[in-house]
Design an enzyme around this catalytic site. Structure first.
Site, PDB file in Angstrom:
ATOM      1  N   ASN A  10       0.866  -1.178   0.000  1.00 22.61           N
ATOM      2  CA  ASN A  10       0.000   0.000   0.000  1.00 22.61           C
ATOM      3  C   ASN A  10       0.903   1.228   0.000  1.00 22.61           C
ATOM      4  O   ASN A  10       1.521   1.538   1.012  1.00 22.61           O
ATOM      5  CB  ASN A  10      -0.886  -0.035   1.254  1.00 22.61           C
ATOM      6  CG  ASN A  10      -1.651   1.257   1.463  1.00 22.61           C
ATOM      7  OD1 ASN A  10      -1.769   2.076   0.556  1.00 22.61           O
ATOM      8  ND2 ASN A  10      -2.177   1.434   2.674  1.00 22.61           N
ATOM      9  N   LYS A  12       0.049   4.269  -0.248  1.00 21.20           N
ATOM     10  CA  LYS A  12      -0.593   5.452   0.343  1.00 21.20           C
ATOM     11  C   LYS A  12      -0.375   6.670  -0.575  1.00 21.20           C
ATOM     12  O   LYS A  12      -0.347   6.507  -1.787  1.00 21.20           O
ATOM     13  CB  LYS A  12      -0.071   5.696   1.757  1.00 21.20           C
ATOM     14  CG  LYS A  12      -0.086   4.442   2.617  1.00 21.20           C
ATOM     15  CD  LYS A  12       0.167   4.707   4.061  1.00 21.20           C
ATOM     16  CE  LYS A  12       0.265   3.385   4.801  1.00 21.20           C
ATOM     17  NZ  LYS A  12       0.234   3.537   6.249  1.00 21.20           N
ATOM     18  N   HIS A  94      -9.242   0.866   5.095  1.00 15.65           N
ATOM     19  CA  HIS A  94      -7.962   1.089   5.777  1.00 15.65           C
ATOM     20  C   HIS A  94      -8.196   2.035   6.954  1.00 15.65           C
ATOM     21  O   HIS A  94      -9.017   2.954   6.877  1.00 15.65           O
ATOM     22  CB  HIS A  94      -6.945   1.685   4.802  1.00 15.65           C
ATOM     23  CG  HIS A  94      -5.554   1.693   5.351  1.00 15.65           C
ATOM     24  ND1 HIS A  94      -5.137   2.645   6.247  1.00 15.65           N
ATOM     25  CD2 HIS A  94      -4.508   0.858   5.166  1.00 15.65           C
ATOM     26  CE1 HIS A  94      -3.882   2.396   6.593  1.00 15.65           C
ATOM     27  NE2 HIS A  94      -3.467   1.310   5.949  1.00 15.65           N
ATOM     28  N   GLU A  96      -6.636   4.481   7.969  1.00 22.20           N
ATOM     29  CA  GLU A  96      -6.454   5.902   7.648  1.00 22.20           C
ATOM     30  C   GLU A  96      -7.703   6.469   6.973  1.00 22.20           C
ATOM     31  O   GLU A  96      -8.021   7.651   7.130  1.00 22.20           O
ATOM     32  CB  GLU A  96      -5.189   6.082   6.788  1.00 22.20           C
ATOM     33  CG  GLU A  96      -3.939   5.876   7.642  1.00 22.20           C
ATOM     34  CD  GLU A  96      -2.715   5.392   6.905  1.00 22.20           C
ATOM     35  OE1 GLU A  96      -2.667   5.473   5.664  1.00 22.20           O
ATOM     36  OE2 GLU A  96      -1.790   4.902   7.582  1.00 22.20           O
ATOM     37  N   GLU A 164      -4.992  -5.195  10.686  1.00 25.14           N
ATOM     38  CA  GLU A 164      -3.954  -4.193  10.893  1.00 25.14           C
ATOM     39  C   GLU A 164      -4.207  -3.456  12.206  1.00 25.14           C
ATOM     40  O   GLU A 164      -5.004  -2.494  12.238  1.00 25.14           O
ATOM     41  CB  GLU A 164      -3.963  -3.171   9.754  1.00 25.14           C
ATOM     42  CG  GLU A 164      -3.745  -3.778   8.392  1.00 25.14           C
ATOM     43  CD  GLU A 164      -3.203  -2.751   7.423  1.00 25.14           C
ATOM     44  OE1 GLU A 164      -2.098  -2.962   6.918  1.00 25.14           O
ATOM     45  OE2 GLU A 164      -3.872  -1.721   7.198  1.00 25.14           O
ATOM     46  N   GLY A 170       2.934   1.895  10.750  1.00 26.60           N
ATOM     47  CA  GLY A 170       3.915   2.969  10.593  1.00 26.60           C
ATOM     48  C   GLY A 170       4.682   3.305  11.859  1.00 26.60           C
ATOM     49  O   GLY A 170       5.362   4.336  11.921  1.00 26.60           O
ATOM     50  N   SER A 208       3.785  -2.495  10.274  1.00 24.96           N
ATOM     51  CA  SER A 208       5.237  -2.540  10.467  1.00 24.96           C
ATOM     52  C   SER A 208       5.866  -3.865  10.039  1.00 24.96           C
ATOM     53  O   SER A 208       6.824  -4.338  10.667  1.00 24.96           O
ATOM     54  CB  SER A 208       5.602  -2.196  11.918  1.00 24.96           C
ATOM     55  OG  SER A 208       5.220  -0.862  12.212  1.00 24.96           O
TER      56      SER A 208
HETATM   57  C1  PEP Z   1      -0.514   0.021   6.156  1.00 24.02           C
HETATM   58  O1  PEP Z   1      -0.669   1.217   6.068  1.00 24.02           O
HETATM   59  O2  PEP Z   1      -1.352  -0.727   5.669  1.00 24.02           O
HETATM   60  C2  PEP Z   1       0.656  -0.462   6.877  1.00 24.02           C
HETATM   61  C3  PEP Z   1       0.611  -1.673   7.331  1.00 24.02           C
HETATM   62  O3  PEP Z   1       1.718   0.409   7.031  1.00 24.02           O
HETATM   63  P1  PEP Z   1       3.185   0.049   7.609  1.00 24.02           P
HETATM   64  O4  PEP Z   1       3.599  -1.238   6.948  1.00 24.02           O
HETATM   65  O5  PEP Z   1       4.025   1.206   7.207  1.00 24.02           O
HETATM   66  O6  PEP Z   1       3.045  -0.115   9.082  1.00 24.02           O
END
Ligand code: PEP
Length: 247
Positions: A10, A12, A94, A96, A164, A170, A208
């Site tokens: 992703n 973003k 997601h 976000e 998630e 992040g 992460s």
């Molecule tokens: C995500 O935004 O779906 C995500 C898992 O981000 P990150 O891998 O940077 O934690």
């Protein structure tokens, strides 16, 4: 039961036309992996990326879609537009989007149905905030999200679930392998009575995931790959994750 793993990136709100070189390095480096590989760039790059990835092991998807096929929705894109641009999947729900745009489980349910209507795979995200994890409510929060956001009619072919934990996105922090296993077992227990081919549905972990921890996380029971943010932007990182998903 062995489900083919999926390494999904992703991007973003990152990536410009010049990012094509990174995608090409991913395509070349992935070769013919023993897993599915998906990159979800910003909408502006879907058409070019899909053309560049055509015939390769890498598929291209969107990061969100509107529930309607067309209409007066300034700034939105529809699932049909993602499909028309060459995408084969779309992330919906997601955290976000849930946070920045106030998306509800009902919105996400409608977006997943829109994805199916356009012939796309819906990658339906769920995950608890840290306070709910600390309060011991993580599994209840996530299964409630799934109950409301996965529409009836989900199949292993049209739906992927991505767990998630919001506090792991992040941040460089991840749950313990035991906590990941407990959550993925609970998700599978939720899916089993609802969907006839639930056993074949993939449940990704996201938050992460890096080349250094991907193999360990992907070895956890009922983890069928990863949804990856930051570490999907660079081929050198993402290919390590693809390799872990291929093992
Ligand atoms: C995500 O935004 O779906 C995500 C898992 O981000 P990150 O891998 O940077 O934690």
């Amino acid at each position: 039961m062995t489900r083919r793993k999926l390494a999904a990136g992703n991007w973003k709100m990152n990536g410009l036309e010049s990012s094509m070189a990174e995608l090409k390095a991913m395509i070349d480096g992935a070769g013919s992996p023993n897993c599915d590989v998906l990159i979800c760039p910003p909408a502006t790059l879907i058409t070019g990326f899909a053309a560049a990835a055509s015939g390769s092991a890498v598929s291209i998807g969107g990061q969100d879609c509107h529930a309607n096929a067309s209409g007066a929705h300034t700034g939105d894109i529809s699932a049909e537009m993602i499909a028309d641009a060459g995408g084969t999947a779309v992330i919906v729900g997601h955290s976000e989007r849930r946070t920045d745009h106030g998306e509800s489980d009902a919105d996400i349910n409608a977006k997943a149905q829109a994805a199916w209507r356009a012939g796309l795979i819906a990658i339906i995200c769920c995950g608890e905030p840290e306070a709910q994890r600390d309060a011991g409510n993580a599994i209840d929060v996530v299964t409630d999200q799934l109950a409301a956001s996965i529409p009836e009619g989900a199949t292993a072919a049209n739906t992927v679930v991505a767990y998630e934990p919001i506090w792991a996105i992040g941040t460089g922090r991840t749950p313990t392998n035991e906590d990941i296993a407990a959550m993925h077992d609970a998700i599978r227990a939720h899916l089993a009575p609802r969907f006839s081919d639930a056993e074949d549905m993939r449940v990704l972990y996201g938050g992460s995931v890096k080349p250094g921890n991907a193999a360990e996380i992907f070895a956890v029971s009922n983890v069928d790959g990863g949804l990856v943010g930051g570490a999907s932007l660079k081929a050198s990182d993402f290919l390590g994750i693809v390799a872990a998903a291929s093992a």
